[in-house]
Design a protein around this motif. Sequence first.
Motif, short mmCIF file in Angstrom:
data_model
loop_
_atom_site.label_atom_id
_atom_site.label_comp_id
_atom_site.label_asym_id
_atom_site.label_seq_id
_atom_site.Cartn_x
_atom_site.Cartn_y
_atom_site.Cartn_z
N THR B 292 2.56 2.86 3.11
CA THR B 292 3.03 2.31 1.83
C THR B 292 2.45 0.93 1.56
O THR B 292 2.57 0.43 0.43
N GLY B 293 1.84 0.32 2.56
CA GLY B 293 1.04 -0.89 2.35
C GLY B 293 1.72 -2.04 1.63
O GLY B 293 1.04 -2.85 0.99
N GLY B 294 3.03 -2.16 1.70
CA GLY B 294 3.71 -3.28 1.05
C GLY B 294 4.63 -2.85 -0.09
O GLY B 294 5.39 -3.67 -0.61
N LEU B 295 4.58 -1.56 -0.46
CA LEU B 295 5.38 -1.11 -1.61
C LEU B 295 6.89 -1.17 -1.33
O LEU B 295 7.67 -1.46 -2.23
N ALA B 297 8.43 -3.30 0.71
CA ALA B 297 8.81 -4.72 0.63
C ALA B 297 8.81 -5.19 -0.82
O ALA B 297 9.70 -5.91 -1.26
N ALA B 298 7.80 -4.78 -1.58
CA ALA B 298 7.71 -5.19 -2.99
C ALA B 298 8.93 -4.69 -3.77
O ALA B 298 9.47 -5.42 -4.60
N ARG B 299 9.35 -3.46 -3.47
CA ARG B 299 10.51 -2.93 -4.20
C ARG B 299 11.79 -3.65 -3.77
O ARG B 299 12.66 -3.92 -4.60
N THR B 301 12.01 -6.68 -2.90
CA THR B 301 12.01 -8.07 -3.41
C THR B 301 11.85 -8.13 -4.92
O THR B 301 11.64 -9.20 -5.49
N ASP B 302 11.96 -6.97 -5.56
CA ASP B 302 11.91 -6.85 -7.01
C ASP B 302 12.98 -7.67 -7.71
O ASP B 302 12.78 -8.20 -8.79
N GLY B 313 8.53 -8.70 5.83
CA GLY B 313 8.01 -7.45 6.34
C GLY B 313 6.62 -7.61 6.89
O GLY B 313 6.00 -8.67 6.78
N VAL B 314 6.17 -6.54 7.48
CA VAL B 314 4.84 -6.52 8.05
C VAL B 314 4.12 -5.30 7.49
O VAL B 314 4.69 -4.22 7.43
N VAL B 315 2.91 -5.53 6.99
CA VAL B 315 2.07 -4.41 6.59
C VAL B 315 1.08 -4.21 7.72
O VAL B 315 0.06 -4.89 7.82
N ARG B 405 1.33 9.37 -5.46
CA ARG B 405 2.62 10.05 -5.42
C ARG B 405 3.21 9.99 -4.02
O ARG B 405 4.40 9.74 -3.84
N ARG B 407 2.68 7.75 -1.76
CA ARG B 407 3.15 6.38 -1.49
C ARG B 407 4.46 6.10 -2.24
O ARG B 407 5.38 5.48 -1.69
#
Lengths: 429, 429
Positions: B292-295, B297-299, B301-302, B313-315, B405, B407
């Motif tokens: 997911t490469g950061g997705l 964590a991004a969600r 921290t939205d 997090g760690v990617v 999809r 991811r």
Amino acid sequence: MRAGIVVTGTEVLTGRIADQNGPWVSEQLLAAGVDVAHITICGDRPADLTAQLRFLADQQVDLIVTSGGLGPTADDLTVATVAEFCGRDLQLDPALEEHIAGIIRRWRPDTVDLDDGPTRIGIHKQARVPAGAVAIPPTGTAPGVAIPAVPGTQPLPAILVLPGPPGELQAMWPAAIASPAIADVVSRADDLTQETIRAYGLHEAELAETLRRAEETIPGFAALEITTCLRRGELDMVTRFAAADTATYGQLLDFLTEHHGRQIFSTDGSTIEDQLIATLDGRLIATAESCTGGLVAARLTDRPGSSAYVTGGVVSYSNDAKSDLIDVPAELIASRGAVSEEVAAAMAEGALRHLKSDVAVSTTGIAGPDGGTEAKPVGTVCFGVAIKGRPTHTITRRFPGDRERVRSLTTTAALHLVVAQLKRDRAAG
Amino acid sequence: MRAGIVVTGTEVLTGRIADQNGPWVSEQLLAAGVDVAHITICGDRPADLTAQLRFLADQQVDLIVTSGGLGPTADDLTVATVAEFCGRDLQLDPALEEHIAGIIRRWRPDTVDLDDGPTRIGIHKQARVPAGAVAIPPTGTAPGVAIPAVPGTQPLPAILVLPGPPGELQAMWPAAIASPAIADVVSRADDLTQETIRAYGLHEAELAETLRRAEETIPGFAALEITTCLRRGELDMVTRFAAADTATYGQLLDFLTEHHGRQIFSTDGSTIEDQLIATLDGRLIATAESCTGGLVAARLTDRPGSSAYVTGGVVSYSNDAKSDLIDVPAELIASRGAVSEEVAAAMAEGALRHLKSDVAVSTTGIAGPDGGTEAKPVGTVCFGVAIKGRPTHTITRRFPGDRERVRSLTTTAALHLVVAQLKRDRAAG
């Protein structure tokens, strides 16, 4: 050649999900030389869909593309409604039925009612194709349909029916436009060239002013069809023109390069991601993110094969994470603040070391809506770019807008900073 | 009461920017009890706009809302086109003209041609209002216009004309729907309640089958207006109904809970993010992501204020990153493979430790299109959920679709796994 696009789905009409298909199909048609006159959105009511099809046919479009309403359930009515609109019967395509069953068999091998019951009823429904139409093979389970245009006194446009899930629709697009009914329309479209110029750090109003002057200066300027658009902080300018006007476009390109050469980063359609991969040139990149929370890493790993150049990243959201994962000294955070160029530099350098990379980029900022101060208002972001064996570059930027916009603009800025720094580094030898 | 929405703008029609106004206005109208039947999008060609207005009037909508085309320049033609469509002359509103000039004076005090030249010409244009219409005061510089419905043998719907920039349009909305011509339409609308049920792991076809049976079982079922929608792997069902049908909706809710109680995770409109925050209950969460490469964590921290519960997090995209950042033993990766439940467990536990968190979730999988094998095809993802002081939970899932999809579905699954595990943990005491 003019087209209309019909997007169906109550969830789109009621605003619960944003439509992606209208814009995407529109771009594809434009690229193929077909002008889009109307996009219409309706819910799952057949009468509203029929009204929109009638409206577009009355507007004498040459092609209608629909998306959505191809599911296995009874409320998915697009194929039946379109068939009735065209006065064509629905006919079962047994090969298509077996094809869909095969897909479900592979994906959900435990489906008990595959040969009987709701699943089989759904497949049976999806395998019905209007007479004289051609099925577009499904990438999900929903096949598309291409219906030829009808000439004569009561003409009908060609109609291409595609599923709603954007991934499925996009994957089916190449087969869809290659099907004879649709290829026939596209083959009669103007053969226009489309060129894209991308700029970063250029205001729309500045470009508009330059284009006004270009209009006065360049003979034949009016033959160029120009649209500009701001997207994720970049300004794209797309120009369409016939082969005879190629030299005029060349003059415009020179004019723009002369005035905005520093802001224009692409004149060949390449994106900042393309350029990042090219400038990395085999080197490895890592990220250290605070306010973007993983968005930079997610964007870097968007592409297939990105593991060849992305080692990974750290989302050091808390101050502890900054210290523990990538050695940002707690004293530095305490003295300079988490949002500071010093901390951004330490983050990039820490990521470079810990992720054994050649290049690293960091973001630390205030995405908002809270957390802003007079000295560091919401939208303030510090960046660091570390390149192995070179001094680390830092910069502070301030972005407008809400939390989502600040995070998105920061992500774009991070990619541009890396490319700019790698190019500067290469130029410095 | 039915409405139509017309979005104007070549940049939207050509897909270069996504329309935000159609969905937003649609939601507002629905909330006010006005059903939206059609959204249409056209470019800056007056003939296409006129055709869409005519289409909507023919569909006998009670209200048309337009967005865009209100700027000061000559190519912004919405007010003139709408006025002509309604057969109303444009009349200068001197007070409005002074109001707009006053705004520009405040915002850009250095505007030299405010009393003369292009700026004054633009203001003059923007201050012209169709006869009998009411201006909606601008929040930017473009005023809106509300035109009353015309009854009779050739009836016309009420028309509300609003600017294109979403911020301006939204800020003007309260004044717009309060203006007499529009308030009159809204006051005659049904007062409907809207309820949302969200399910995860439920197929659309299964829900459709259950709804068919509910229809046979529950008296008055037809009074419920139900739409279902798959979004990022979740199935949302939205039901609208009048106050008199509240008990019927209650019966439907019971029926669905009885049949799909395990899949339904929300009956009060709350999202999985809301539930994650509630079940975390003050604890801290971290992520360790590969595919997911950061997705994830991004969600996480939205949301504003997410730093209260996300440490970071760690990617760990590369194998080295997995070992170096969060201590996943290189031998484990070599023996079990990077995509394995053992590695997922080690990732979650490493993130828990290194990010000093109470809960951690990990993803490692094959997003594709390359990298799949017979044993681990594209779409295979292993997850780990580590909770401090508890045994780590792991699971392997397989997702359909393309890279994007896979991811996206993986990201949603990660959130659901954490919530499920935290609830199980709480139930276990």
